[in-house]
Design a protein around this motif. Structure first.
Motif, PDB file in Angstrom:
ATOM      1  N   SER A  18      -8.572   3.743  -6.348  1.00  0.00           N
ATOM      2  CA  SER A  18      -8.406   4.024  -4.915  1.00  0.00           C
ATOM      3  C   SER A  18      -7.117   3.445  -4.338  1.00  0.00           C
ATOM      4  O   SER A  18      -6.779   3.704  -3.190  1.00  0.00           O
ATOM      5  CB  SER A  18      -9.605   3.479  -4.131  1.00  0.00           C
ATOM      6  OG  SER A  18      -9.562   2.062  -4.067  1.00  0.00           O
ATOM      7  N   VAL A  19      -6.376   2.675  -5.129  1.00  0.00           N
ATOM      8  CA  VAL A  19      -5.146   2.029  -4.633  1.00  0.00           C
ATOM      9  C   VAL A  19      -3.962   2.980  -4.760  1.00  0.00           C
ATOM     10  O   VAL A  19      -3.699   3.522  -5.827  1.00  0.00           O
ATOM     11  CB  VAL A  19      -4.867   0.717  -5.394  1.00  0.00           C
ATOM     12  CG1 VAL A  19      -3.542   0.113  -4.953  1.00  0.00           C
ATOM     13  CG2 VAL A  19      -6.000  -0.268  -5.177  1.00  0.00           C
ATOM     14  N   SER A  20      -3.260   3.163  -3.663  1.00  0.00           N
ATOM     15  CA  SER A  20      -2.059   3.996  -3.661  1.00  0.00           C
ATOM     16  C   SER A  20      -0.842   3.133  -4.008  1.00  0.00           C
ATOM     17  O   SER A  20      -0.438   2.280  -3.212  1.00  0.00           O
ATOM     18  CB  SER A  20      -1.860   4.632  -2.287  1.00  0.00           C
ATOM     19  OG  SER A  20      -0.557   5.169  -2.183  1.00  0.00           O
ATOM     20  N   VAL A  21      -0.256   3.363  -5.186  1.00  0.00           N
ATOM     21  CA  VAL A  21       0.928   2.593  -5.551  1.00  0.00           C
ATOM     22  C   VAL A  21       2.107   2.956  -4.651  1.00  0.00           C
ATOM     23  O   VAL A  21       3.016   2.152  -4.461  1.00  0.00           O
ATOM     24  CB  VAL A  21       1.299   2.735  -7.052  1.00  0.00           C
ATOM     25  CG1 VAL A  21       0.210   2.143  -7.919  1.00  0.00           C
ATOM     26  CG2 VAL A  21       1.571   4.168  -7.422  1.00  0.00           C
ATOM     27  N   GLU A  22       2.083   4.132  -4.073  1.00  0.00           N
ATOM     28  CA  GLU A  22       3.130   4.514  -3.114  1.00  0.00           C
ATOM     29  C   GLU A  22       3.062   3.619  -1.881  1.00  0.00           C
ATOM     30  O   GLU A  22       4.087   3.190  -1.358  1.00  0.00           O
ATOM     31  CB  GLU A  22       2.983   5.981  -2.716  1.00  0.00           C
ATOM     32  CG  GLU A  22       3.179   6.954  -3.851  1.00  0.00           C
ATOM     33  CD  GLU A  22       4.567   6.877  -4.462  1.00  0.00           C
ATOM     34  OE1 GLU A  22       5.550   6.619  -3.727  1.00  0.00           O
ATOM     35  OE2 GLU A  22       4.674   7.075  -5.673  1.00  0.00           O
ATOM     36  N   ASP A  23       1.860   3.321  -1.411  1.00  0.00           N
ATOM     37  CA  ASP A  23       1.704   2.420  -0.266  1.00  0.00           C
ATOM     38  C   ASP A  23       2.165   1.010  -0.622  1.00  0.00           C
ATOM     39  O   ASP A  23       2.767   0.320   0.197  1.00  0.00           O
ATOM     40  CB  ASP A  23       0.248   2.380   0.205  1.00  0.00           C
ATOM     41  CG  ASP A  23      -0.187   3.682   0.860  1.00  0.00           C
ATOM     42  OD1 ASP A  23       0.675   4.536   1.155  1.00  0.00           O
ATOM     43  OD2 ASP A  23      -1.407   3.842   1.078  1.00  0.00           O
ATOM     44  N   ILE A  24       1.882   0.585  -1.844  1.00  0.00           N
ATOM     45  CA  ILE A  24       2.309  -0.743  -2.295  1.00  0.00           C
ATOM     46  C   ILE A  24       3.829  -0.807  -2.312  1.00  0.00           C
ATOM     47  O   ILE A  24       4.444  -1.726  -1.777  1.00  0.00           O
ATOM     48  CB  ILE A  24       1.766  -1.062  -3.704  1.00  0.00           C
ATOM     49  CG1 ILE A  24       0.234  -1.051  -3.718  1.00  0.00           C
ATOM     50  CG2 ILE A  24       2.322  -2.375  -4.228  1.00  0.00           C
ATOM     51  CD1 ILE A  24      -0.425  -2.022  -2.796  1.00  0.00           C
ATOM     52  N   ARG A  25       4.465   0.178  -2.902  1.00  0.00           N
ATOM     53  CA  ARG A  25       5.927   0.198  -2.973  1.00  0.00           C
ATOM     54  C   ARG A  25       6.561   0.205  -1.595  1.00  0.00           C
ATOM     55  O   ARG A  25       7.630  -0.363  -1.384  1.00  0.00           O
ATOM     56  CB  ARG A  25       6.384   1.403  -3.782  1.00  0.00           C
ATOM     57  CG  ARG A  25       6.110   1.246  -5.248  1.00  0.00           C
ATOM     58  CD  ARG A  25       6.652   2.449  -6.004  1.00  0.00           C
ATOM     59  NE  ARG A  25       6.504   2.218  -7.422  1.00  0.00           N
ATOM     60  CZ  ARG A  25       5.778   2.972  -8.235  1.00  0.00           C
ATOM     61  NH1 ARG A  25       5.126   4.012  -7.762  1.00  0.00           N
ATOM     62  NH2 ARG A  25       5.706   2.704  -9.511  1.00  0.00           N
ATOM     63  N   ALA A  26       5.914   0.842  -0.650  1.00  0.00           N
ATOM     64  CA  ALA A  26       6.465   0.947   0.707  1.00  0.00           C
ATOM     65  C   ALA A  26       6.527  -0.392   1.428  1.00  0.00           C
ATOM     66  O   ALA A  26       7.205  -0.511   2.449  1.00  0.00           O
ATOM     67  CB  ALA A  26       5.640   1.938   1.519  1.00  0.00           C
ATOM     68  N   MET A  27       5.877  -1.405   0.910  1.00  0.00           N
ATOM     69  CA  MET A  27       5.861  -2.723   1.559  1.00  0.00           C
ATOM     70  C   MET A  27       7.129  -3.530   1.287  1.00  0.00           C
ATOM     71  O   MET A  27       7.382  -4.515   1.961  1.00  0.00           O
ATOM     72  CB  MET A  27       4.659  -3.549   1.081  1.00  0.00           C
ATOM     73  CG  MET A  27       3.314  -2.957   1.409  1.00  0.00           C
ATOM     74  SD  MET A  27       3.089  -2.542   3.152  1.00  0.00           S
ATOM     75  CE  MET A  27       3.406  -4.090   3.940  1.00  0.00           C
ATOM     76  N   PHE A  28       7.935  -3.135   0.331  1.00  0.00           N
ATOM     77  CA  PHE A  28       9.058  -3.961  -0.107  1.00  0.00           C
ATOM     78  C   PHE A  28      10.383  -3.429   0.433  1.00  0.00           C
ATOM     79  O   PHE A  28      10.717  -2.266   0.236  1.00  0.00           O
ATOM     80  CB  PHE A  28       9.071  -4.053  -1.628  1.00  0.00           C
ATOM     81  CG  PHE A  28       7.868  -4.792  -2.138  1.00  0.00           C
ATOM     82  CD1 PHE A  28       7.891  -6.163  -2.276  1.00  0.00           C
ATOM     83  CD2 PHE A  28       6.701  -4.112  -2.426  1.00  0.00           C
ATOM     84  CE1 PHE A  28       6.770  -6.853  -2.705  1.00  0.00           C
ATOM     85  CE2 PHE A  28       5.568  -4.786  -2.855  1.00  0.00           C
ATOM     86  CZ  PHE A  28       5.602  -6.162  -2.997  1.00  0.00           C
ATOM     87  N   PRO A  29      11.143  -4.290   1.109  1.00  0.00           N
ATOM     88  CA  PRO A  29      12.360  -3.836   1.782  1.00  0.00           C
ATOM     89  C   PRO A  29      13.574  -3.641   0.874  1.00  0.00           C
ATOM     90  O   PRO A  29      14.540  -3.004   1.271  1.00  0.00           O
ATOM     91  CB  PRO A  29      12.645  -4.950   2.799  1.00  0.00           C
ATOM     92  CG  PRO A  29      12.027  -6.167   2.195  1.00  0.00           C
ATOM     93  CD  PRO A  29      10.826  -5.676   1.430  1.00  0.00           C
ATOM     94  N   TYR A  30      13.580  -4.219  -0.315  1.00  0.00           N
ATOM     95  CA  TYR A  30      14.733  -4.084  -1.202  1.00  0.00           C
ATOM     96  C   TYR A  30      14.296  -4.381  -2.627  1.00  0.00           C
ATOM     97  O   TYR A  30      13.188  -4.834  -2.870  1.00  0.00           O
ATOM     98  CB  TYR A  30      15.882  -5.018  -0.795  1.00  0.00           C
ATOM     99  CG  TYR A  30      15.448  -6.429  -0.508  1.00  0.00           C
ATOM    100  CD1 TYR A  30      15.114  -7.311  -1.539  1.00  0.00           C
ATOM    101  CD2 TYR A  30      15.346  -6.887   0.799  1.00  0.00           C
ATOM    102  CE1 TYR A  30      14.690  -8.598  -1.270  1.00  0.00           C
ATOM    103  CE2 TYR A  30      14.937  -8.180   1.072  1.00  0.00           C
ATOM    104  CZ  TYR A  30      14.608  -9.028   0.037  1.00  0.00           C
ATOM    105  OH  TYR A  30      14.197 -10.293   0.301  1.00  0.00           O
ATOM    106  N   GLY A  31      15.188  -4.116  -3.553  1.00  0.00           N
ATOM    107  CA  GLY A  31      14.913  -4.379  -4.955  1.00  0.00           C
ATOM    108  C   GLY A  31      14.674  -3.100  -5.736  1.00  0.00           C
ATOM    109  O   GLY A  31      14.740  -1.996  -5.202  1.00  0.00           O
TER     110      GLY A  31
END
Length: 115
Positions: free
Chosen positions: A91-104
């Motif tokens: 149920s975890v969206s890795v796209e949502d996780i990635r969206a939390m990071f501002p750089y890298g």
């Protein structure tokens, strides 16, 4: 990873062959979703936000540039591991996780049972 376009606020997809050679720092966070209507995605993104929210890495830019990474923090590799209850792993969206990071440069997000 189509085209390695920007993810989230500025993090880029790392090329698939990218490997992590050394860990410079570790950040941890915890998140919960009191209403539980979104699977584990909301809690997982809150955990990521908490992990980075109150941190300052002023020397990271210098450290990376001194090692030859011209983009500084833009070249920093991000490795994210999320632990959730076994029945909520999918149920975890890795796209949502990635969206939390501002750089890298984001390595593949690992979601596993054990949160």
């Amino acid at each position: 990873i189509a085209g390695m376009e920007a993810a989230g606020l500025g993090a880029q997809w790392a090329p698939p062959e990218t490997t992590l050679n050394e860990i410079v720092f570790v950040q941890a966070g915890m998140g919960c979703d009191q209403h539980g209507t979104a699977g584990a995605s909301k809690a997982a993104t809150r955990a990521c936000r908490q992990a980075i929210e109150f941190n300052a890495l002023p020397y990271m830019e210098t450290l990376l540039r001194d090692r030859g990474y011209e983009r500084g923090r833009g070249d920093m590799l991000l490795k994210v591991e999320i632990g959730v209850p076994e029945d909520l792993v999918d149920s975890v969206s890795v796209e949502d996780i990635r969206a939390m990071f501002p750089y890298g440069r984001m390595l593949p997000v690992e979601v596993r049972a054990g949160g």
